[in-house]
Design a protein around this motif. Structure first.
Motif, mmCIF file in Angstrom:
data_model
loop_
_atom_site.group_PDB
_atom_site.id
_atom_site.type_symbol
_atom_site.label_atom_id
_atom_site.label_comp_id
_atom_site.label_asym_id
_atom_site.label_seq_id
_atom_site.Cartn_x
_atom_site.Cartn_y
_atom_site.Cartn_z
ATOM 1 N N VAL A 1 8.216 0.574 7.765
ATOM 2 C CA VAL A 1 9.278 -0.095 6.995
ATOM 3 C C VAL A 1 9.962 -1.162 7.832
ATOM 4 O O VAL A 1 10.260 -2.269 7.355
ATOM 5 C CB VAL A 1 10.300 0.942 6.484
ATOM 6 C CG1 VAL A 1 11.572 0.254 5.989
ATOM 7 C CG2 VAL A 1 9.688 1.785 5.377
ATOM 8 N N ASN B 1 4.441 -7.898 0.295
ATOM 9 C CA ASN B 1 4.990 -7.068 1.365
ATOM 10 C C ASN B 1 5.192 -7.857 2.662
ATOM 11 O O ASN B 1 4.987 -7.350 3.762
ATOM 12 C CB ASN B 1 4.076 -5.868 1.632
ATOM 13 C CG ASN B 1 4.807 -4.785 2.426
ATOM 14 O OD1 ASN B 1 6.027 -4.689 2.327
ATOM 15 N ND2 ASN B 1 4.077 -4.006 3.190
ATOM 16 N N GLY C 1 12.317 -8.674 -2.555
ATOM 17 C CA GLY C 1 11.364 -7.601 -2.408
ATOM 18 C C GLY C 1 10.228 -7.638 -3.403
ATOM 19 O O GLY C 1 9.422 -6.715 -3.473
ATOM 20 N N THR D 1 12.154 -7.220 3.861
ATOM 21 C CA THR D 1 12.745 -6.688 2.636
ATOM 22 C C THR D 1 12.951 -5.188 2.717
ATOM 23 O O THR D 1 14.017 -4.674 2.342
ATOM 24 C CB THR D 1 11.840 -7.020 1.428
ATOM 25 O OG1 THR D 1 11.650 -8.429 1.369
ATOM 26 C CG2 THR D 1 12.467 -6.544 0.129
ATOM 27 N N ASP D 2 11.959 -4.462 3.217
ATOM 28 C CA ASP D 2 12.091 -3.009 3.325
ATOM 29 C C ASP D 2 13.152 -2.617 4.352
ATOM 30 O O ASP D 2 13.833 -1.589 4.195
ATOM 31 C CB ASP D 2 10.747 -2.388 3.698
ATOM 32 C CG ASP D 2 9.746 -2.458 2.551
ATOM 33 O OD1 ASP D 2 10.186 -2.639 1.394
ATOM 34 O OD2 ASP D 2 8.532 -2.349 2.811
ATOM 35 N N SER D 3 13.295 -3.423 5.398
ATOM 36 C CA SER D 3 14.335 -3.135 6.399
ATOM 37 C C SER D 3 15.727 -3.262 5.778
ATOM 38 O O SER D 3 16.628 -2.469 6.074
ATOM 39 C CB SER D 3 14.204 -4.080 7.590
ATOM 40 O OG SER D 3 12.977 -3.910 8.259
ATOM 41 N N SER E 1 8.815 -4.864 7.908
ATOM 42 C CA SER E 1 9.018 -5.752 6.759
ATOM 43 C C SER E 1 10.494 -6.097 6.624
ATOM 44 O O SER E 1 11.367 -5.220 6.739
ATOM 45 C CB SER E 1 8.518 -5.077 5.473
ATOM 46 O OG SER E 1 8.964 -5.782 4.324
ATOM 47 N N CYS F 1 17.395 -0.474 12.333
ATOM 48 C CA CYS F 1 17.316 -1.404 11.190
ATOM 49 C C CYS F 1 17.986 -2.734 11.521
ATOM 50 O O CYS F 1 17.455 -3.808 11.214
ATOM 51 C CB CYS F 1 17.967 -0.775 9.966
ATOM 52 S SG CYS F 1 17.066 0.612 9.250
ATOM 53 N N THR G 1 9.192 6.022 0.258
ATOM 54 C CA THR G 1 9.484 4.615 -0.012
ATOM 55 C C THR G 1 10.584 4.158 0.928
ATOM 56 O O THR G 1 11.214 4.972 1.631
ATOM 57 C CB THR G 1 9.933 4.397 -1.474
ATOM 58 O OG1 THR G 1 11.195 5.061 -1.679
ATOM 59 C CG2 THR G 1 8.888 4.911 -2.451
ATOM 60 N N ALA G 2 10.831 2.855 0.916
ATOM 61 C CA ALA G 2 11.902 2.306 1.757
ATOM 62 C C ALA G 2 13.275 2.778 1.315
ATOM 63 O O ALA G 2 14.225 2.769 2.105
ATOM 64 C CB ALA G 2 11.849 0.770 1.727
ATOM 65 N N LYS H 1 16.458 -2.809 2.590
ATOM 66 C CA LYS H 1 16.629 -1.649 1.697
ATOM 67 C C LYS H 1 16.966 -0.399 2.499
ATOM 68 O O LYS H 1 17.852 0.394 2.117
ATOM 69 C CB LYS H 1 15.357 -1.419 0.890
ATOM 70 C CG LYS H 1 15.074 -2.494 -0.151
ATOM 71 C CD LYS H 1 13.779 -2.186 -0.885
ATOM 72 C CE LYS H 1 13.461 -3.245 -1.932
ATOM 73 N NZ LYS H 1 12.190 -2.953 -2.655
ATOM 74 N N ALA H 2 16.274 -0.194 3.607
ATOM 75 C CA ALA H 2 16.532 0.995 4.425
ATOM 76 C C ALA H 2 17.938 0.977 4.993
ATOM 77 O O ALA H 2 18.628 2.014 5.031
ATOM 78 C CB ALA H 2 15.493 1.086 5.542
#
Length: 532
Positions: A40, A105, A92, A45-47, A43, A70, A4-5, A49-50
């Motif tokens: 990741v 996503n 997200g 949102t995922d960026s 995206s 990132c 997952t992210a 989070k990462a």
């Protein structure tokens, strides 16, 4: 185990640490996490989070350039036009607009555009810790983002992480001591460090950051005891755009250890000094100096005029403080040049409030204070109030009456000119239309009005010179005698907007000043007689 992210960065760093490369097996963990990380980064949102999870393994993530990847991904998306892409998805979670368009996503499933403002990314990145947030802001700034958007993101972050920033001043809320005590020493140090970092990140362009936000930052900086360089930076920023500030934001409580006055007047003095320095060097200034005189340009409301009105209002607000020294009041008021005030009603009101709150001033101090204003620039209401003001030196009152007489004489002269033109036009009309008697009647009526004005002017002149003689005979008299003299010439005591309800009622036992020094320039009447 599902990738997952939230765990891909940690797994990527662990795989690198354990050496889980393709040399020990196909599709090993380094390859799997690297491929998923690339997905990741596509995206928004995922960026985010990462990037947040990078803080847990920051050293390893830096070595593998995960942090920079990132930040570059977020920078590209934040600087891009949101109407062209579907990256900005806050929170997200799947979103659906009223017409049923589904977002998943970061992918829009409908061709119908979804409107988004320029501030769509402020909240998402506000959860980052300061070191990573600072790197992201510097990156978006270097990539050509509008300084206004950068300032907006910093304002959003500051309001979220500086609790004192949104608080009202101690004077308004009455809970300054309570709000001050709620901050522990540790959190105060954290807030001080955060505030100093954010101030350094603010764009340097004038007008990009609102003045009210800068003044709130300055107020917070004084509460948390920020470094002198940080406070000086904020003062200079406010000074460059002081004309955009409001009185409420300028009332900064005095938070020093030795509190002398209610508000920090020295801070406002420094801000005003910087504004005058910038305005003097500004080639687009709306005033041009020529042989000691100032000529106003076509613009009626210039920045320096707005600042003059603001400072006059500020002086009126702080004048009721009994601890405010005369020298400090004069120093702040004298910074504003005379040409910046079209009328002097504002500074007169501030002086009157100060005299009312400081009845112990000597006669020479009162006269020295009154030199800050020009009686020739009073409005009719201010002149009427000043003529009855027992707190003003006697000489100032006489000068107010004198200039009012000159103003009336000028007005009457214009009446003569208009009346003569009216007479000539009416005689011409009478010659063209002899049967019409109305123009002749109008001419007679105009002459009657002019005769009445002549008589009134003559009476005023007699009253004025009679008043001068009686004042010279009075010498040092009580205020009650002066009141009798005013009532004799038709002046009555009335309240106006120049009275300050917060100040105490003045006593009538002080003697009036008898100094012979002139208070303003131009103290000669039309007959070349000096004003006493």
């Amino acid at each position: 185990m599902e990738l997952t992210a939230l765990n891909v960065v940690s797994l990527r760093c662990a795989a690198e640490y354990l050496g889980m490369s393709e040399d020990f097996g196909e599709e090993n963990l380094i390859t799997q996490t690297e491929n998923f990380l690339n997905e990741v980064l596509g995206s928004w949102t995922d960026s985010v989070k990462a990037l947040e999870t990078c803080e847990e393994v920051l050293l390893h993530a830096e070595e593998l350039h995960v942090v920079s990847r990132c930040i570059n991904s977020l920078t590209m998306k934040a600087c891009a036009d949101p109407s062209l892409f579907s990256w900005p998805m806050q929170g997200g979670s799947d979103m659906k607009n009223p017409d049923g368009t589904l977002f998943w996503n970061g992918i829009r499933t409908s061709a119908k555009p979804h409107p988004m403002g320029e501030d769509w990314w402020y909240e998402d990145v506000s959860f980052l810790r300061l070191p990573l947030y600072k790197r992201l802001i510097l990156e978006v700034g270097s990539n050509g983002m509008n300084p206004g958007r950068v300032a907006g993101a910093l304002m959003y972050y500051a309001k979220k992480h500086l609790p004192l920033l949104g608080r009202q001043s101690s004077i308004e809320s009455g809970n300054y001591a309570a709000s001050r005590s709620t901050i522990s020493a540790t959190s105060e140090a954290d807030q001080r460090s955060l505030l100093e970092e954010l101030v350094e990140l603010l764009p340097d362009q004038k007008g990009v950051t609102p003045s009210n936000f800068l003044l709130r930052l300055l107020r917070t900086a004084m509460i948390v005891h920020a470094s002198p360089s940080c406070r000086e930076n904020l003062e200079k920023r406010v000074g460059t755009q002081l004309d955009q500030a409001s009185l409420q934001d300028l009332l900064i409580p005095n938070s020093g250890y030795s509190v002398e006055t209610l508000y920090d007047i020295d801070c406002v003095q420094r801000i005003l000094d910087h504004f005058m320095l910038v305005d003097r060097d500004d080639p687009t200034s709306n005033y041009i100096e020529h042989e000691g005189q100032m000529t106003e340009s076509l613009h009626s409301l210039t920045p320096i005029t707005m600042v003059a009105n603001l400072i006059d209002s500020y002086l009126a607000e702080v004048a009721s403080d009994v601890n405010l020294k005369l020298a400090k009041f004069q120093s702040l008021a004298s910074v504003v040049p005379e040409y910046a005030r079209p009328i002097d009603d504002g500074i007169y009101r501030a002086i009157d409030i100060y005299l009312k709150a400081h009845p112990w001033l000597t006669d020479s101090e009162r006269e020295q204070l009154c030199r800050l204003m020009n009686c020739q620039k009073f409005s009719l209401e201010a002149s009427t109030h000043a003529a009855q003001n027992e707190r003003l030196p006697l000489r100032v009152i006489v000068q107010v009456l004198f200039f009012e007489q000159l103003r009336l004489r000028t007005s009457v002269s214009s009446w003569f000119f208009v009346s003569e033109n009216l007479d000539n036009s009416q005689n011409l009309s009478g010659n063209l239309a002899r049967n019409d008697l109305h123009p002749q009647a109008g001419g007679i009526h105009g002459r009657i009005m002019v005769d009445d004005m002549k008589e009134r002017v003559s009476e005023l002149e007699k009253e004025y010179f009679s008043m001068k003689q009686e004042i010279e005979k009075l010498g040092k008299t009580k205020v009650s005698s002066w009141n009798i003299l005013l009532r004799k010439f038709g002046f009555s005591r009335s309240k106006s907007k120049y009275e300050d309800p917060k100040a105490s009622k003045p006593t009538d036992t002080k003697e009036l000043p008898t100094s012979s020094a002139p208070l303003i320039n131009g103290g000669e009447n039309q007959n070349n007689e000096p004003v006493d």
